[in-house]
Design a protein around this motif. Structure first.
Motif, PDB file in Angstrom:
ATOM      1  N   GLN A 122       0.831  -1.197   0.000  1.00 40.29           N
ATOM      2  CA  GLN A 122       0.000   0.000   0.000  1.00 40.29           C
ATOM      3  C   GLN A 122       0.864   1.244   0.000  1.00 40.29           C
ATOM      4  OE1 GLN A 122      -2.351  -0.654   3.552  1.00 40.29           O
ATOM      5  NE2 GLN A 122      -4.057  -1.368   2.303  1.00 40.29           N
TER       6      GLN A 122
ATOM      7  N   SER B 160       0.335   5.847  -0.214  1.00 44.45           N
ATOM      8  CA  SER B 160      -0.591   6.971  -0.157  1.00 44.45           C
ATOM      9  C   SER B 160      -0.615   7.697  -1.491  1.00 44.45           C
ATOM     10  CB  SER B 160      -0.166   7.938   0.952  1.00 44.45           C
ATOM     11  OG  SER B 160      -1.035   9.029   1.018  1.00 44.45           O
TER      12      SER B 160
ATOM     13  N   ASN C 206      -3.863  11.591  -0.542  1.00 40.42           N
ATOM     14  CA  ASN C 206      -4.496  11.435   0.770  1.00 40.42           C
ATOM     15  C   ASN C 206      -5.363  10.188   0.894  1.00 40.42           C
ATOM     16  OD1 ASN C 206      -3.297  13.827   1.697  1.00 40.42           O
ATOM     17  ND2 ASN C 206      -4.951  15.043   0.806  1.00 40.42           N
ATOM     18  N   GLU C 207      -5.179   9.216   0.009  1.00 37.49           N
ATOM     19  CA  GLU C 207      -5.876   7.937   0.096  1.00 37.49           C
ATOM     20  C   GLU C 207      -4.849   6.821   0.050  1.00 37.49           C
ATOM     21  OE1 GLU C 207      -9.118   7.219  -2.587  1.00 37.49           O
ATOM     22  OE2 GLU C 207      -9.590   9.345  -2.684  1.00 37.49           O
ATOM     23  N   VAL C 208      -5.139   5.749   0.738  1.00 35.57           N
ATOM     24  CA  VAL C 208      -4.270   4.582   0.691  1.00 35.57           C
ATOM     25  C   VAL C 208      -4.767   3.689  -0.436  1.00 35.57           C
ATOM     26  CG1 VAL C 208      -3.481   2.544   1.954  1.00 35.57           C
ATOM     27  CG2 VAL C 208      -3.759   4.720   3.144  1.00 35.57           C
TER      28      VAL C 208
END
Length: 86
Positions: free
Chosen positions: A5, A7, A10-12
């Motif tokens: 994973q 970023s 601002n999202e994984v």
């Protein structure tokens, strides 16, 4: 198959790495970005792999973002190849 994973805005997001030993390729898929690529790891060094990833990502990301993502992916690939040297 490994799932990593990172970023992204601002999202994984999940990154799927599948190493096919039989044909000496690594498939990288990032479903959230609707992107995937197959890399021939046996005939390419890590710097060549990173350069190829930057070019592939640059089709829909700006240069800085493509470089950042490609660097992270290349790091994971290098680590995986190093861990699996027999």
């Amino acid at each position: 198959m490994r799932i990593k994973q990172f970023s992204e805005q601002n999202e994984v997001v999940n990154v799927y790495l599948y190493k096919n030993e039989e044909i000496k390729q690594i498939m990288i898929a990032i479903p959230d970005m609707f992107w995937s690529v197959e890399i021939d790891y046996i005939n390419m060094g890590i710097s060549e792999i990173e350069e190829e990833l930057v070019m592939q990502l640059f089709t829909f990301k700006d240069e800085n973002e493509a470089t950042r993502i490609a660097s992270k992916l290349s790091e994971w690939i290098a680590q995986d190849l190093k861990e699996n040297i027999k």
